[in-house]
Scaffold this active site. Structure first.
Site, PDB file in Angstrom:
ATOM      1  CG  ASP A 158      -2.043  -0.986   1.142  1.00  0.00           C
ATOM      2  OD1 ASP A 158      -2.439  -1.338   0.016  1.00  0.00           O
ATOM      3  OD2 ASP A 158      -2.528  -1.428   2.202  1.00  0.00           O
ATOM      4  CD  GLU A 159       4.283  -0.078   2.642  1.00  0.00           C
ATOM      5  OE1 GLU A 159       5.145  -0.834   3.115  1.00  0.00           O
ATOM      6  OE2 GLU A 159       3.063  -0.392   2.582  1.00  0.00           O
ATOM      7  CG  HIS A 219      -6.298  -3.265   0.646  1.00  0.00           C
ATOM      8  ND1 HIS A 219      -7.518  -3.346   1.283  1.00  0.00           N
ATOM      9  CD2 HIS A 219      -5.503  -2.539   1.471  1.00  0.00           C
ATOM     10  CE1 HIS A 219      -7.449  -2.708   2.445  1.00  0.00           C
ATOM     11  NE2 HIS A 219      -6.246  -2.198   2.571  1.00  0.00           N
ATOM     12  N   GLY A 255      -1.509 -14.235  -0.402  1.00  0.00           N
ATOM     13  CA  GLY A 255      -1.146 -14.684  -1.731  1.00  0.00           C
ATOM     14  C   GLY A 255      -0.652 -16.111  -1.810  1.00  0.00           C
ATOM     15  CG  ASP A 275      -8.437  -6.149   4.290  1.00  0.00           C
ATOM     16  OD1 ASP A 275      -8.565  -7.382   4.185  1.00  0.00           O
ATOM     17  OD2 ASP A 275      -7.333  -5.578   4.243  1.00  0.00           O
ATOM     18  CD  GLU A 320      -5.281  -6.200   6.916  1.00  0.00           C
ATOM     19  OE1 GLU A 320      -5.151  -6.646   5.764  1.00  0.00           O
ATOM     20  OE2 GLU A 320      -4.997  -5.021   7.210  1.00  0.00           O
TER      21      GLU A 320
END
Length: 339
Positions: free
Chosen positions: A83-84, A108, A134, A191, A195
């Site tokens: 994501d980052e 996502h 994954g 999500d 988490e």
């Protein structure tokens, strides 16, 4: 009422003749790329040239290139970077090179939902998100099974985006297990919540607290490891297979009574109130802002907490005990040399 779709509901011809670029060959990336290839899709991979993942993709037989090069060629791009990193790579490499009217996918919704990536109006934006890591997505596919997937549409100028998302999910193996329609907002917020409070944050903190409590009371670290970490898989496998009632049917009456009478003493109204606070931080963007700023500062808190976790006694004990279990190395989900 949620509708669940399967392979019979997908039209594989939607992907026929289209070049699909997998941007990032990490945990999700290697799974998507290999599953799509095995399903007959024309796949290329974008990675950091010369890096470990680049070499893994080349070794796996993929035509591998930079994200900018892939964007020029691809009709469909699936962004599977952490994501980052997505925002900067999209801005610097993907956006200047992608085709008008292309399909831009995500597994996502973080960067779309929180405005870190804002595609132009002529780009079709979709999500195809496996509900599993994954390595599991790949291993289940090779067994002839699949991991359930979510699909969503954020922008649809072509009026074909949902069909393409469904075809993509099916080619990844999601249609074998079930595909559910959702939204970028719903997927992102649920999500992150799952988490943080259950799957990673809640579970890891519970395991470590239980381990520490037993060791501090004078019990051997080895016994504490088996009781508080090793057997978690045995219990979650039963829940995964048939729900909580299935697990309670399988364990002893003593264990079930302890579960039903002591569990609520741990996860009480105070904990639920903290969960609500965490959900609010996700919904109003405070968590996203905190994580974005953390990454901009080169992840000092992230790196420190990661190091502290790796140095915890439970990791040292676990390494020793897992070395006694030769069967664990024969069917590993995570093989760092390959994926």
């Amino acid at each position: 009422m949620i509708e669940i779709y399967y392979d019979k509901d997908a039209d594989p011809k939607v992907l026929k003749g289209k070049k699909v670029a997998i941007i990032g060959y990490g945990s999700q990336g290697h799974a998507h790329a290999n599953n799509l290839k095995d399903s007959g899709v024309d796949v290329i991979v974008a990675e950091l040239k010369g890096g470990d993942n680049w070499n893994k993709a080349v070794k796996a037989g993929f035509k591998t290139m930079t994200a900018g090069e892939a964007a020029k060629l691809a009709d469909v791009m699936m962004v599977l970077l952490p994501d980052e990193y997505q925002g900067s790579i999209y801005k610097n490499e993907i956006a200047p090179n992608m085709k008008k009217g292309c399909f831009l996918g995500f597994a996502h919704g973080f960067n779309i939902h929180y405005g870190q990536i804002v595609p132009p109006a002529d780009v079709n934006v979709f999500m195809a998100a496996p509900k599993g890591p994954g390595h599991l997505v790949r291993s289940e596919f090779t067994k002839g099974s699949g991991v359930p997937m979510l699909i969503a549409v954020h922008q649809d100028p072509s009026r074909k985006t949902e069909k393409l998302a469904m075809a993509y999910a099916s080619a990844c193996g999601g249609g074998r297990a079930g595909v559910i329609k959702t939204t970028f907002r719903e997927e992102t917020e649920t999500d992150l919540f799952g988490e943080q409070v259950v799957l990673c944050g809640g579970l890891v903190s519970l395991i470590k607290a239980g381990f520490e409590t037993l060791v501090e009371a004078g019990y051997s670290p080895e016994m504490a490891y088996f009781e508080c970490l090793h057997e978690v898989k045995l219990i979650t496998d039963l829940i995964y297979e048939g729900g909580i009632a299935n697990m309670r049917y399988s364990v002893s009456n003593t264990a079930q009574y302890g579960d039903m009478t002591r569990g609520p003493r741990l996860i009480d109204d105070y904990v639920k109130e903290e969960m609500r606070d965490i959900l609010t931080e996700i919904q109003d963007g405070r968590f996203a802002k905190e994580w974005i700023l953390e990454c901009q500062a080169n992840k000092p808190v992230f790196n420190a907490l990661t190091r502290m976790g790796e140095e915890h006694e439970i990791e040292q004990v676990g390494t020793k005990l897992r070395g006694m279990m030769s069967w664990l190395g024969k069917s590993k989900l995570v093989d760092k040399a390959k994926n």
